[in-house]
Design a protein around this motif. Structure first.
Motif, mmCIF file in Angstrom:
data_model
loop_
_atom_site.group_PDB
_atom_site.id
_atom_site.type_symbol
_atom_site.label_atom_id
_atom_site.label_comp_id
_atom_site.label_asym_id
_atom_site.label_seq_id
_atom_site.Cartn_x
_atom_site.Cartn_y
_atom_site.Cartn_z
ATOM 1 N N VAL A 12 12.767 21.927 -28.455
ATOM 2 C CA VAL A 12 12.866 23.311 -27.995
ATOM 3 C C VAL A 12 13.756 23.350 -26.757
ATOM 4 O O VAL A 12 13.835 22.366 -26.005
ATOM 5 N N GLN A 13 14.407 24.465 -26.546
ATOM 6 C CA GLN A 13 15.226 24.625 -25.351
ATOM 7 C C GLN A 13 14.355 24.949 -24.147
ATOM 8 O O GLN A 13 13.250 25.504 -24.285
ATOM 9 N N ALA A 14 14.858 24.622 -22.984
ATOM 10 C CA ALA A 14 14.145 24.950 -21.756
ATOM 11 C C ALA A 14 13.838 26.449 -21.722
ATOM 12 O O ALA A 14 14.685 27.276 -22.091
ATOM 13 N N GLY A 15 12.619 26.768 -21.303
ATOM 14 C CA GLY A 15 12.177 28.151 -21.289
ATOM 15 C C GLY A 15 11.449 28.573 -22.549
ATOM 16 O O GLY A 15 10.840 29.648 -22.587
ATOM 17 N N GLY A 16 11.518 27.740 -23.553
ATOM 18 C CA GLY A 16 10.880 28.058 -24.821
ATOM 19 C C GLY A 16 9.413 27.701 -24.848
ATOM 20 O O GLY A 16 8.831 27.281 -23.845
ATOM 21 N N SER A 17 8.819 27.857 -26.029
ATOM 22 C CA SER A 17 7.383 27.634 -26.202
ATOM 23 C C SER A 17 7.111 26.777 -27.421
ATOM 24 O O SER A 17 7.888 26.788 -28.394
ATOM 25 N N LEU A 18 6.016 26.079 -27.363
ATOM 26 C CA LEU A 18 5.482 25.345 -28.492
ATOM 27 C C LEU A 18 3.970 25.425 -28.434
ATOM 28 O O LEU A 18 3.389 25.564 -27.346
ATOM 29 N N MET A 82 2.103 25.943 -24.937
ATOM 30 C CA MET A 82 3.009 25.528 -23.868
ATOM 31 C C MET A 82 4.142 26.543 -23.764
ATOM 32 O O MET A 82 4.936 26.692 -24.706
ATOM 33 N N ASN A 83 4.184 27.227 -22.657
ATOM 34 C CA ASN A 83 5.223 28.225 -22.400
ATOM 35 C C ASN A 83 6.112 27.779 -21.249
ATOM 36 O O ASN A 83 5.756 26.891 -20.480
ATOM 37 N N SER A 84 7.248 28.414 -21.140
ATOM 38 C CA SER A 84 8.201 28.127 -20.055
ATOM 39 C C SER A 84 8.446 26.623 -19.936
ATOM 40 O O SER A 84 8.394 26.051 -18.842
ATOM 41 N N LEU A 85 8.717 26.009 -21.052
ATOM 42 C CA LEU A 85 8.875 24.562 -21.069
ATOM 43 C C LEU A 85 10.083 24.115 -20.270
ATOM 44 O O LEU A 85 11.113 24.809 -20.212
ATOM 45 N N LYS A 86 9.936 22.953 -19.659
ATOM 46 C CA LYS A 86 10.983 22.364 -18.827
ATOM 47 C C LYS A 86 11.376 21.003 -19.404
ATOM 48 O O LYS A 86 10.561 20.361 -20.077
ATOM 49 N N PRO A 87 12.569 20.548 -19.103
ATOM 50 C CA PRO A 87 12.961 19.214 -19.595
ATOM 51 C C PRO A 87 11.985 18.123 -19.180
ATOM 52 O O PRO A 87 11.769 17.162 -19.932
ATOM 53 N N GLU A 88 11.367 18.272 -18.023
ATOM 54 C CA GLU A 88 10.416 17.260 -17.565
ATOM 55 C C GLU A 88 9.103 17.279 -18.333
ATOM 56 O O GLU A 88 8.254 16.406 -18.130
#
Length: 120
Positions: A12-18, A82-88
């Protein structure tokens, strides 16, 4: 005697959700706690979230406000939104469950893990 199967990981891209799922099956009488951990390459496994008894939740500081854990007690399933996902947040995510078997013994089990990759 208790199997945990995780699903829902992906890219997923940064800012996305899973949303991750973890379904427990086997000779389960009751589950006291279900927890999520993650392990990034070259790092130790770390705590992410837990849901104790039926609704008491706790989160790592790094995910507070972004991740939400919930539980379907009827189906022995726990979810991690998981929302607002970050690369970390990129890591293999593992589910852990602890409780009691139908024969009265305690159990603690881990799932096989599901990969979450967040691109920048």
């Amino acid at each position: 005697q208790v199997q945990l199967v995780e699903s829902g990981g992906g890219l997923v891209q940064a800012g996305g959700s899973l949303r991750l799922s973890c379904a427990a099956s086997g000779s389960i009488d009751s589950i006291k706690a279900m927890r999520w951990y993650r392990q990034a390459p070259g790092k130790q496994r770390e705590f992410v979230a837990s849901i104790i008894s039926r609704a008491i939740t706790n989160y790592a500081d790094s995910v507070k406000g972004r991740f939400t854990s919930s539980r379907d007690n009827a189906n022995n399933t726990v979810y991690l939104q998981m929302n607002s996902l970050k690369p970390e947040d990129t890591a293999v995510y593992y589910c852990n469950a602890a409780g009691t078997l139908v024969d009265g013994r305690s159990f603690g089990s881990w799932g096989q893990g599901t990969q979450v990759t967040v691109s920048s």
